[in-house]
Structures are given as structure tokens and as C-alpha cells.
Design a protein around this motif. Sequence first.
Motif, PDB file in Angstrom:
ATOM      1  N   MET A   1       0.872  -1.029  -0.117  1.00 33.00           N
ATOM      2  CA  MET A   1       0.065   0.039   0.401  1.00 33.00           C
ATOM      3  C   MET A   1       1.041   1.346  -0.122  1.00 33.00           C
ATOM      4  N   ARG A   2       2.235   1.394   0.622  1.00 31.49           N
ATOM      5  CA  ARG A   2       2.961   2.571   0.676  1.00 31.49           C
ATOM      6  C   ARG A   2       3.385   2.716  -0.578  1.00 31.49           C
ATOM      7  N   VAL A   3       3.906   1.454  -1.327  1.00 31.90           N
ATOM      8  CA  VAL A   3       4.191   1.633  -2.864  1.00 31.90           C
ATOM      9  C   VAL A   3       3.346   2.384  -3.495  1.00 31.90           C
ATOM     10  N   LEU A   4       2.398   1.935  -3.690  1.00 32.88           N
ATOM     11  CA  LEU A   4       1.066   2.353  -4.121  1.00 32.88           C
ATOM     12  C   LEU A   4       0.576   4.040  -3.639  1.00 32.88           C
ATOM     13  N   ALA A   5       1.079   4.390  -2.473  1.00 32.72           N
ATOM     14  CA  ALA A   5       0.736   6.073  -2.101  1.00 32.72           C
ATOM     15  C   ALA A   5       1.425   6.745  -2.645  1.00 32.72           C
ATOM     16  N   GLN A   6       3.773   6.150  -2.249  1.00 37.19           N
ATOM     17  CA  GLN A   6       3.986   6.605  -2.867  1.00 37.19           C
ATOM     18  C   GLN A   6       4.090   7.039  -4.606  1.00 37.19           C
ATOM     19  N   GLY A   7       3.358   6.266  -4.959  1.00 35.13           N
ATOM     20  CA  GLY A   7       2.953   6.756  -6.508  1.00 35.13           C
ATOM     21  C   GLY A   7       2.497   7.639  -6.991  1.00 35.13           C
ATOM     22  N   LYS A   8       1.625   7.392  -6.415  1.00 40.57           N
ATOM     23  CA  LYS A   8       0.314   9.196  -6.522  1.00 40.57           C
ATOM     24  C   LYS A   8       0.814  10.111  -5.820  1.00 40.57           C
ATOM     25  N   ILE A   9       1.594  10.074  -4.944  1.00 41.25           N
ATOM     26  CA  ILE A   9       2.573  11.082  -4.224  1.00 41.25           C
ATOM     27  C   ILE A   9       3.075  11.654  -6.113  1.00 41.25           C
ATOM     28  N   GLU A  10       4.251  11.480  -6.478  1.00 42.37           N
ATOM     29  CA  GLU A  10       4.720  11.163  -7.737  1.00 42.37           C
ATOM     30  C   GLU A  10       3.592  11.751  -8.572  1.00 42.37           C
ATOM     31  N   GLN A  11       2.833  11.022  -9.194  1.00 46.66           N
ATOM     32  CA  GLN A  11       1.910  10.776 -10.203  1.00 46.66           C
ATOM     33  C   GLN A  11       1.948  13.028 -10.158  1.00 46.66           C
ATOM     34  N   LEU A  12       0.577  12.782  -9.302  1.00 48.42           N
ATOM     35  CA  LEU A  12       0.482  14.488  -8.576  1.00 48.42           C
ATOM     36  C   LEU A  12       1.317  15.336  -8.730  1.00 48.42           C
ATOM     37  N   PHE A  13       2.833  15.251  -7.596  1.00 48.38           N
ATOM     38  CA  PHE A  13       3.776  16.012  -8.206  1.00 48.38           C
ATOM     39  C   PHE A  13       4.497  16.315  -9.476  1.00 48.38           C
ATOM     40  N   ASP A  14       3.808  15.355 -10.427  1.00 53.64           N
ATOM     41  CA  ASP A  14       5.112  15.452 -11.752  1.00 53.64           C
ATOM     42  C   ASP A  14       3.787  16.137 -12.082  1.00 53.64           C
ATOM     43  N   ILE A  15       2.408  16.496 -12.609  1.00 47.80           N
ATOM     44  CA  ILE A  15       1.221  17.137 -13.001  1.00 47.80           C
ATOM     45  C   ILE A  15       1.836  18.924 -12.516  1.00 47.80           C
ATOM     46  N   LEU A  16       2.173  18.689 -11.346  1.00 49.95           N
ATOM     47  CA  LEU A  16       1.827  20.386  -9.924  1.00 49.95           C
ATOM     48  C   LEU A  16       3.165  20.828 -11.034  1.00 49.95           C
ATOM     49  N   ASN A  17       4.554  20.161 -11.423  1.00 51.32           N
ATOM     50  CA  ASN A  17       5.327  20.526 -11.666  1.00 51.32           C
ATOM     51  C   ASN A  17       5.623  20.617 -12.536  1.00 51.32           C
ATOM     52  N   ARG A  18       4.695  19.682 -13.912  1.00 52.09           N
ATOM     53  CA  ARG A  18       5.021  20.152 -15.458  1.00 52.09           C
ATOM     54  C   ARG A  18       4.280  21.702 -15.500  1.00 52.09           C
ATOM     55  N   SER A  19       3.292  21.809 -15.252  1.00 50.31           N
ATOM     56  CA  SER A  19       2.616  23.020 -14.564  1.00 50.31           C
ATOM     57  C   SER A  19       2.949  24.449 -14.158  1.00 50.31           C
ATOM     58  N   THR A  20       4.024  23.827 -13.402  1.00 56.74           N
ATOM     59  CA  THR A  20       4.630  25.188 -12.294  1.00 56.74           C
ATOM     60  C   THR A  20       5.777  25.383 -13.956  1.00 56.74           C
ATOM     61  N   GLU A  21       6.117  24.769 -14.153  1.00 62.69           N
ATOM     62  CA  GLU A  21       7.802  24.986 -14.910  1.00 62.69           C
ATOM     63  C   GLU A  21       6.960  25.912 -15.775  1.00 62.69           C
ATOM     64  N   LEU A  22       5.821  24.698 -16.743  1.00 64.27           N
ATOM     65  CA  LEU A  22       5.252  25.834 -18.076  1.00 64.27           C
ATOM     66  C   LEU A  22       5.380  27.235 -18.074  1.00 64.27           C
ATOM     67  N   ILE A  23       4.189  27.920 -16.525  1.00 65.23           N
ATOM     68  CA  ILE A  23       3.884  29.264 -16.117  1.00 65.23           C
ATOM     69  C   ILE A  23       5.333  29.828 -16.169  1.00 65.23           C
ATOM     70  N   GLN A  24       6.021  29.290 -15.540  1.00 63.38           N
ATOM     71  CA  GLN A  24       7.206  29.756 -15.247  1.00 63.38           C
ATOM     72  C   GLN A  24       8.429  30.332 -15.934  1.00 63.38           C
ATOM     73  N   LYS A  25       8.878  28.934 -16.646  1.00 63.76           N
ATOM     74  CA  LYS A  25       8.786  29.605 -18.441  1.00 63.76           C
ATOM     75  C   LYS A  25       8.576  30.779 -18.611  1.00 63.76           C
ATOM     76  N   ALA A  26       6.654  30.937 -19.789  1.00 64.64           N
ATOM     77  CA  ALA A  26       6.051  31.460 -20.113  1.00 64.64           C
ATOM     78  C   ALA A  26       6.091  32.314 -19.391  1.00 64.64           C
ATOM     79  N   LYS A  27       6.276  32.888 -18.229  1.00 65.36           N
ATOM     80  CA  LYS A  27       5.967  34.500 -17.466  1.00 65.36           C
ATOM     81  C   LYS A  27       7.166  34.860 -17.013  1.00 65.36           C
TER      82      LYS A  27
END
Length: 336
Positions: A1-27
Motif C-alpha cells: 500500500m505504501r508503494v502505491l501511495a508513494q506512486g500517487k504522490i509522485e504522479q500528482l507532483f509530476d502534474i503540478l511540477n510540469r504545470s509550474t515549469e510551463l508557467i514559469q518559463k512562459a512568464k
Amino acid sequence: MRVLAQGKIEQLFDILNRSTELIQKAKDQSYLDSFIETLGFIQSDDEEDDELTEADTKKLTNIYADFNPDDFTAETFRKAIQMAVLKAIRVDTIQANYQLTPDTIANVIGYIIAGIFHDRKELSILDPAMGTANLLTAIYHQLQTSIGVTPTISGIENDDAMFELAADSVELQKIHAELFHEDTIQNVLAPVVDVVVSDLPIGYYPIDANAKGFATHSDTGHSYVHHLLIEFGMKHVLPGGFGFFLVPSQLFQTSEAKQLLKWMQGKVYLQGLLNLPKELFANAAAQKAILILQNAGDGAKQVDPVMLGEFPSFKDQQAFTKFLTEIDDWEQTDLL
């Protein structure tokens, strides 16, 4: 269960990070500001941003094509936001007061609170210097899990960016909280609670006029902000209630400590001072401790002995567990 939970954290962080980096570069702006915009974006139904090109807007939409906030737990949101803030601190070279309280320390404080209030059905908590609210929400979730209590939580933060992060984090975790965007030392009309908890900012408070109303203010020059916040916090704790503060290990060994000690007499009991492992800090001068105070009244008394000590390395699981057992025994035999 811990592996699955960690995977979800990394999945969500990846979405947040890609969005943030796009906005950072654009602006062409900081990672932190871009991350705050990302958190606003995922809470809004409006996918338009006048400052982004059509191409960047399309890329942003694609990042969130399969995103559903209901796929992630509150703790997953907290930890993914924590990862993004840590990246912002590194990328933007942000000042020390933005540093997050590590989960290991939050868990220890939560453990001690759970031991004291294990038989409570309701509990109210205030953080007078909440920062991004990571400590406050980590303890919130821990108490839900460990003793089945959903605390009522409140927090105060003066910094614009940290307050926005705290407000967004609490919203995404679906936690009902009362948050104040104010300078705590200006005597915010905050609630009186069972527990105050805070990883205190260390240093001098710059506005002497605001500090004059505090018994812990310095007679000459600026006052220590952590002294003022301890006093504020305990004034917002019910009789017999507790304060848990992360403070410098040398708190009572400075020349300014006499004002703090003088204020404490007859008002609060020093029940514990537990040094955190030295390995967590860059040098001995930076070492912190968990200060445990209890307000007078409602049957509270000065504990004997005061809980003094130093946590063993968090890596030494056997010694760490033994120390927690000693805290349990102290709580049940001496404190309560």
C-alpha cells in the motif's frame, strides 16, 4: 500500500511540477509564484490565462487532460505540495523562514499530542506562525488516524506567498480551517484553543511599537520574535492547555531569556524540552528542540520531573522507539 501511495504522490507532483515549469518559463517568473498560479488553476474551472499564448494554454490543458482531484487523498495533496515547495526553495534560493518542518518532526509532535489528548472527542489547534500550514495539516491528519479526532484548526501567517500556499493547500485537502492573513504580533483576534503548535521563526521582530504590549519584549532594541510568539500562543491556550513549539535548543541560555522566564512564572509550566537529533541540523548552533508548555489552571501542575532529553537518531529505529516509550510513560505517570 505504501508503494502505491508513494506512486500517487509522485504522479500528482509530476502534474503540478510540469504545470509550474510551463508557467514559469512562459512568464519568466519564480518557480514559487508559478506554483501558486498552478494551485489556483487546478481549483478553477476557468482554463484561460490572458498572459499565456494559445500554444502554452493548449499545453497546460493537455497536462490536466486526465487530472481529477478526487483521485488523490488529502495526504497525497499535502505531500505533493510539500515536494513542490521544497523544489521552489531550491530553485528560487528562498530565505530560511520558508523551510518546511520535516514530517519526521511533525510526526513526533503529533505523537506527543495524541498521547496527552488520547481520550478527547474534540480538539482545537492554532499555529500562530503557520507558514505553508504543512506542520498544522500533518498533525491534523495524524490525529485523525491515531486517536480518531478531527481537530478544529486555525493558523496565522503574515507573508503573502506563504499564506496563499497555506490557503490553497488546506482547500485542496478539503480541511475546514480558519486562516488569518495578518501579523501575529499586532495581536490578531485569534481563537482560544486546546493546543498551540508552531515551528517558530527565529530572529528579531522589526517593529518595536508592536512588541511593547508583550511582557517578553526587549527593554532595549528589537525583541526576539520567537519569544513574542510563544507569549501570544500561550495567551490563546485554554487553562490547562498545551503549547508545543520548535525553538532553538539554547532558548534559555541567551541574555534575553530572562524576560521570557519572568513572564512564564505563575502563568505557564515548563513541562518538557526535547532536543531534536543533531544530524538534522547544519551545525550545533542551529539545533532545535520541542518546547512543551502548559497553561496554569484547570488542575494543571508543574510536572516532576520535567521531560528533558535528546531524541536519538531517527535512523536508529530501536533507540527511537525506546525514547517514545519513555515519553509515553512520562505522560501517563507524571504529566496527566
